[in-house]
Motif scaffolding. Structure first.
Motif, PDB file in Angstrom:
ATOM      1  N   ASP A 150     -38.966 -51.466 -89.980  1.00 19.32           N
ATOM      2  CA  ASP A 150     -38.107 -51.734 -91.133  1.00 19.32           C
ATOM      3  C   ASP A 150     -38.635 -51.026 -92.371  1.00 19.32           C
ATOM      4  O   ASP A 150     -37.871 -50.512 -93.185  1.00 19.32           O
ATOM      5  N   GLY A 151     -39.963 -50.992 -92.505  1.00 16.01           N
ATOM      6  CA  GLY A 151     -40.574 -50.427 -93.709  1.00 16.01           C
ATOM      7  C   GLY A 151     -40.307 -48.950 -93.874  1.00 16.01           C
ATOM      8  O   GLY A 151     -40.063 -48.473 -94.981  1.00 16.01           O
ATOM      9  N   ILE A 152     -40.356 -48.188 -92.774  1.00 11.76           N
ATOM     10  CA  ILE A 152     -40.148 -46.741 -92.909  1.00 11.76           C
ATOM     11  C   ILE A 152     -38.765 -46.312 -92.407  1.00 11.76           C
ATOM     12  O   ILE A 152     -38.372 -45.160 -92.591  1.00 11.76           O
ATOM     13  N   GLY A 153     -38.062 -47.224 -91.772  1.00 15.68           N
ATOM     14  CA  GLY A 153     -36.713 -46.901 -91.307  1.00 15.68           C
ATOM     15  C   GLY A 153     -36.684 -45.856 -90.203  1.00 15.68           C
ATOM     16  O   GLY A 153     -35.743 -45.055 -90.127  1.00 15.68           O
ATOM     17  N   LYS A 154     -37.729 -45.826 -89.369  1.00 16.99           N
ATOM     18  CA  LYS A 154     -37.763 -44.876 -88.251  1.00 16.99           C
ATOM     19  C   LYS A 154     -38.071 -45.651 -86.979  1.00 16.99           C
ATOM     20  O   LYS A 154     -38.793 -46.654 -87.022  1.00 16.99           O
ATOM     21  N   PRO A 155     -37.559 -45.158 -85.839  1.00 19.60           N
ATOM     22  CA  PRO A 155     -37.879 -45.854 -84.596  1.00 19.60           C
ATOM     23  C   PRO A 155     -39.379 -45.772 -84.290  1.00 19.60           C
ATOM     24  O   PRO A 155     -40.012 -44.744 -84.516  1.00 19.60           O
ATOM     25  N   VAL A 156     -39.879 -46.874 -83.777  1.00 17.84           N
ATOM     26  CA  VAL A 156     -41.276 -46.939 -83.361  1.00 17.84           C
ATOM     27  C   VAL A 156     -41.307 -46.858 -81.842  1.00 17.84           C
ATOM     28  O   VAL A 156     -40.556 -47.560 -81.169  1.00 17.84           O
ATOM     29  N   VAL A 157     -42.137 -45.985 -81.306  1.00 20.20           N
ATOM     30  CA  VAL A 157     -42.225 -45.833 -79.859  1.00 20.20           C
ATOM     31  C   VAL A 157     -43.614 -46.263 -79.405  1.00 20.20           C
ATOM     32  O   VAL A 157     -44.592 -45.541 -79.542  1.00 20.20           O
ATOM     33  N   ASP A 158     -43.669 -47.469 -78.885  1.00 18.46           N
ATOM     34  CA  ASP A 158     -44.902 -47.977 -78.294  1.00 18.46           C
ATOM     35  C   ASP A 158     -45.099 -47.229 -76.979  1.00 18.46           C
ATOM     36  O   ASP A 158     -44.128 -46.969 -76.257  1.00 18.46           O
ATOM     37  N   ASN A 159     -46.309 -46.836 -76.660  1.00 22.99           N
ATOM     38  CA  ASN A 159     -46.543 -46.234 -75.352  1.00 22.99           C
ATOM     39  C   ASN A 159     -47.886 -46.658 -74.828  1.00 22.99           C
ATOM     40  O   ASN A 159     -48.852 -46.784 -75.558  1.00 22.99           O
ATOM     41  N   TYR A 160     -47.884 -46.910 -73.514  1.00 25.78           N
ATOM     42  CA  TYR A 160     -49.057 -47.494 -72.865  1.00 25.78           C
ATOM     43  C   TYR A 160     -49.703 -46.461 -71.953  1.00 25.78           C
ATOM     44  O   TYR A 160     -49.016 -45.870 -71.110  1.00 25.78           O
ATOM     45  N   TRP A 161     -50.985 -46.243 -72.131  1.00 22.30           N
ATOM     46  CA  TRP A 161     -51.716 -45.375 -71.205  1.00 22.30           C
ATOM     47  C   TRP A 161     -53.202 -45.584 -71.348  1.00 22.30           C
ATOM     48  O   TRP A 161     -53.628 -46.521 -72.011  1.00 22.30           O
ATOM     49  N   GLN A 162     -53.973 -44.727 -70.700  1.00 23.95           N
ATOM     50  CA  GLN A 162     -55.421 -44.913 -70.631  1.00 23.95           C
ATOM     51  C   GLN A 162     -56.103 -43.553 -70.674  1.00 23.95           C
ATOM     52  O   GLN A 162     -55.482 -42.533 -70.392  1.00 23.95           O
ATOM     53  N   THR A 163     -57.395 -43.569 -70.970  1.00 27.12           N
ATOM     54  CA  THR A 163     -58.176 -42.342 -70.871  1.00 27.12           C
ATOM     55  C   THR A 163     -57.950 -41.715 -69.488  1.00 27.12           C
ATOM     56  O   THR A 163     -57.798 -40.498 -69.357  1.00 27.12           O
ATOM     57  N   GLU A 164     -57.896 -42.574 -68.484  1.00 27.94           N
ATOM     58  CA  GLU A 164     -57.782 -42.100 -67.109  1.00 27.94           C
ATOM     59  C   GLU A 164     -56.482 -41.330 -66.876  1.00 27.94           C
ATOM     60  O   GLU A 164     -56.442 -40.391 -66.083  1.00 27.94           O
ATOM     61  N   SER A 165     -55.402 -41.752 -67.520  1.00 27.92           N
ATOM     62  CA  SER A 165     -54.102 -41.128 -67.221  1.00 27.92           C
ATOM     63  C   SER A 165     -53.871 -39.860 -68.041  1.00 27.92           C
ATOM     64  O   SER A 165     -53.180 -38.953 -67.594  1.00 27.92           O
ATOM     65  N   GLY A 166     -54.412 -39.791 -69.243  1.00 26.60           N
ATOM     66  CA  GLY A 166     -54.279 -38.575 -70.052  1.00 26.60           C
ATOM     67  C   GLY A 166     -52.959 -38.439 -70.787  1.00 26.60           C
ATOM     68  O   GLY A 166     -52.853 -37.654 -71.733  1.00 26.60           O
ATOM     69  N   TRP A 167     -51.949 -39.166 -70.375  1.00 27.10           N
ATOM     70  CA  TRP A 167     -50.623 -39.124 -71.019  1.00 27.10           C
ATOM     71  C   TRP A 167     -49.902 -40.427 -70.678  1.00 27.10           C
ATOM     72  O   TRP A 167     -50.329 -41.141 -69.772  1.00 27.10           O
ATOM     73  N   PRO A 168     -48.830 -40.742 -71.418  1.00 23.32           N
ATOM     74  CA  PRO A 168     -48.241 -42.077 -71.288  1.00 23.32           C
ATOM     75  C   PRO A 168     -47.791 -42.462 -69.878  1.00 23.32           C
ATOM     76  O   PRO A 168     -47.145 -41.684 -69.166  1.00 23.32           O
ATOM     77  N   ILE A 169     -48.131 -43.692 -69.513  1.00 23.70           N
ATOM     78  CA  ILE A 169     -47.732 -44.279 -68.232  1.00 23.70           C
ATOM     79  C   ILE A 169     -46.431 -45.052 -68.403  1.00 23.70           C
ATOM     80  O   ILE A 169     -45.564 -45.040 -67.541  1.00 23.70           O
ATOM     81  N   ILE A 170     -46.316 -45.730 -69.532  1.00 20.85           N
ATOM     82  CA  ILE A 170     -45.109 -46.512 -69.821  1.00 20.85           C
ATOM     83  C   ILE A 170     -44.645 -46.163 -71.234  1.00 20.85           C
ATOM     84  O   ILE A 170     -45.452 -46.170 -72.165  1.00 20.85           O
ATOM     85  N   ALA A 171     -43.382 -45.850 -71.372  1.00 21.82           N
ATOM     86  CA  ALA A 171     -42.823 -45.552 -72.690  1.00 21.82           C
ATOM     87  C   ALA A 171     -41.306 -45.512 -72.567  1.00 21.82           C
ATOM     88  O   ALA A 171     -40.774 -45.367 -71.467  1.00 21.82           O
TER      89      ALA A 171
END
Ligand code: ATP
Ligand code: MG
Length: 630
Positions: free
Chosen positions: A377-398
């Motif tokens: 709401d504060g910046i009026g832009k979509p927020v994209v939460d993404n879940y991953w780990q050092t092990e994966s190197g790139w998002p696993i869930i998003a």
């Protein structure tokens, strides 16, 4: 546009076809013979026989079209420095660094340990290593001598690249004395140490071992260093996990799979295109920094903003000021940075022109609903939460907005990304849990390109640690709890070792934290399980109040504690109600913003908290002790 569900299904049904198409995003010196070799499970080899080079793909490949385009924006609010490099200039710097490393004896397969503050030379060193086939191991500058020594002994670097000092919140943090002490403690000795002198702090030098970067940089002017073509599965780097749950693990990354995975993620997850500007406010010492400060934006022909500073100096508007100044299109940081901003004047969110900004990405720890809503709401832009780990190197869930802008559900990072055969499984039977039932977040074999290939020097530990934790199935354990809803959205419920067992009820600390933080008096909260003679364990909450006035006197604290307990009672039931809620001004976190629940738990149980070299503020544990003693 295909749906993310269809793309995910196809990536699993036909991994060879799917990833062969993605592989066309990068240049190959020699084409691969096979997309996937799965004959040695749980190991997976991607793009077998293909030869490529990450540095070539990140820099050289763009020179015919983007030589004069901006590649790197460096800004430090610590020193007031700003430096901008075009692709041509970046190429020159990286080639020089590569020439220096070669002169110091570094060859293909050698390790180079990088212990550096956030300065462009750190990024040059990483890219120089990948250029010549050396394996870099970046150690976060916040680590002190003992942790650094352990990593030196594990990675056994031929050369270490470092600097006199970093600077944090206006204070100079000398690196060289810590490095010298670490080398003294380590049994492995590097042959050379290459030092960047920022002239922030005096630095003693060892005449036979220490080399000066600035002098060498002049000496190698005009040198040519061609890229060394590596077989796709040869290692690009080793990166140690942050060690939130125990002894850090040296995650080993390949070359071709990583480059393809990052290039793919930029389009499908980060919605980036050539010429865009990405600002990842993290540190090169973490995986987010490796993937989204250094490699992915450059692989995609974008420019990357590298920032030395905190989100609140000179004031809480600095991130937004940088967005405006450099026309940032995507900003990526950790929820902890946003929680810090929440304590600042909200008017700071509106002071700058954010029209260039398309999306805000957050990862690294659970994003609680109130924080997500506040910033969205504060910046009026979509927020994209993404879940991953050092092990994966790139998002696993998003939510893969470059594929399909599925609606976000606050509290969930979204749906499994293409390539990940993600399952929520029963920890005892290994069977898949139906929607709504908690289980371990697991990934069925094989892991997609870009994920860890093994643990450095320890294949057995890789198999033992990650591939035997889920019973009765060939599955990688993330060591996180999760639950899937009917629509396929995954909710992360905390780490498998962060579960509390209260009188036989298994409760995730995350759920209790979410509930406490939904109370508007709470800025931040940590919940841990503490041993209890009667119930086995009880939950204890440690809160930072949003307004210090609400916890000024003992009576205030009792009143707020009572309200918080009532909140949990109403939302989760009395069984989840913490035995006590204490108030502190600061919580113990790693320098990457992850809560050190293990340390809180140890202190709450009167035990030694163990290795605390990554802790942001050591007084945090004293506050916990003091609050409990009251
Ligand atoms: P170690 O494995 O050494 O204990 P670590 O797990 O903290 O350290 P990282 O690989 O940096 O090291 O962190 C990955 C973990 O962070 C995930 O397993 C998960 O617990 C947490 N995490 C990351 N992103 C999210 C997210 N979007 N939502 C919830 N949790 C997240
Ligand atoms: Mg981990």
């Amino acid at each position: 546009m295909t749906s993310s569900h269809a793309m995910h299904a196809r990536s699993l049904a036909d991994p060879q076809g799917f990833w062969a198409e993605q592989a066309a995003r990068i240049d190959w010196e020699t084409p691969f013979e096979r997309v996937l070799d799965d004959s040695h499970a749980p190991f997976a080899r991607w793009f077998v026989g293909g030869r490529t080079n990450i540095c070539h793909n990140a820099i050289d490949r763009h020179l015919p079209t983007r030589a004069q385009s901006r590649a790197l924006v460096y800004v430090s609010t610590e020193t007031g420095e700003e430096r901008i490099y075009t692709y041509a200039q970046l190429h020159d710097e990286v080639v020089r660094m590569a020439a220096i490393l070669q002169s110091l004896g570094v060859e293909k397969g050698d390790r180079v340990l990088i212990y550096m503050p956030m300065i462009p030379e750190a990024l040059f060193a990483m890219l120089a290593c990948t250029r010549i086939g050396a394996i870099h191991s970046v150690v976060f500058g916040g680590f002190a001598s003992v942790s650094l020594a352990a990593r030196i002994d594990d990675a056994r670097p031929r050369v270490i690249v470092s600097a006199d000092a970093g600077s944090r919140a206006g204070k100079v943090v000398p690196y060289k004395p810590l490095l010298d002490e670490a080398i003294r403690l380590a049994s492995h000795q590097p042959e050379k140490v290459l030092l960047v002198d920022r002239q922030l702090s005096d630095m003693p030098r060892d005449a036979g071992r220490d080399e000066d970067y600035a002098a060498w940089r002049e000496r190698v002017a005009g040198a040519e260093v061609p890229c060394v073509w590596l077989e796709s599965n040869e290692p690009s780097y080793v990166l140690y996990t942050s060690g939130t749950t125990g002894k850090p693990k040296g995650v080993q990354r390949d070359t071709g799979g990583y480059a393809v995975a990052l290039a793919t993620s930029i389009e499908y997850i980060f919605c980036g295109k050539p010429g865009d500007t990405m600002f990842t406010a993290s540190d090169i010492g973490w995986v987010v920094g490796h993937s989204y400060i250094v490699y992915a934006p450059l692989l995609a022909g974008m420019s990357t903003v590298m920032y030395e500073g905190t989100p609140v100096r000179p004031d809480g508007g600095i991130l937004w000021k940088l967005v405006e100044q450099y026309g940032v299109n995507m900003l990526f940081t950790a929820p902890t940075a946003i929680r810090v901003l929440k304590k600042q004047d909200p008017a700071l969110l509106r002071r700058h022109d954010l029209s260039s900004l398309r999306l805000l990405f957050l990862a690294g720890e659970p994003l609680d609903e109130p924080t997500a809503r506040w910033i969205q709401d504060g910046i009026g832009k979509p927020v994209v939460d993404n879940y991953w780990q050092t092990e994966s190197g790139w998002p696993i869930i998003a939510i893969q907005r470059g594929v399909e802008a599925l609606p976000a559900k606050l509290g969930s990072p979204g749906v499994p990304a293409y390539g990940y055969d993600l399952r929520i499984v029963d920890e005892v039977t290994g069977e898949e849990c139906p929607p709504g039932q908690k289980g371990v977040v697991a990934i069925d074999y094989p892991l997609p390109p870009g994920c860890m290939s093994t643990l450095w020097g320890d294949d057995d530990r890789f198999v033992r640690t990650y591939w035997t934790a889920v019973p009765n199935r060939r599955s990688y354990s993330t060591f996180d709890w999760g639950v899937r809803d009917e629509d396929g959205y995954v909710f992360i419920l905390g780490r498998t070792d962060d579960v509390i067992n209260v009188a036989g009820h298994r409760l995730g600390t995350r759920e209790i934290e979410e509930s406490l933080s939904s109370h508007n008096g709470v800025a931040e909260v940590a919940v841990v399980g503490v041993q209890d003679a009667l119930k086995g364990q009880v939950a204890m909450g440690f809160c930072i109040a949003r307004d210090a006035a609400r916890t000024a006197t003992p009576a205030d604290r009792v009143a707020l504690e009572g309200e918080l307990m009532k909140t949990v009672d109403q939302q989760l039931g009395a069984v989840a109600r913490p035995a006590r809620v204490y108030f502190v001004n600061v919580l113990p976190k790693t320098r990457s913003g992850k809560l050190l629940r293990r340390a809180i738990q140890a202190v709450a149980e009167g035990r030694d908290p163990g290795d605390l070299t990554t802790i942001e503020d050591p007084t945090a544990l004293e506050q916990i002790k003091a609050a409990m003693a009251e």
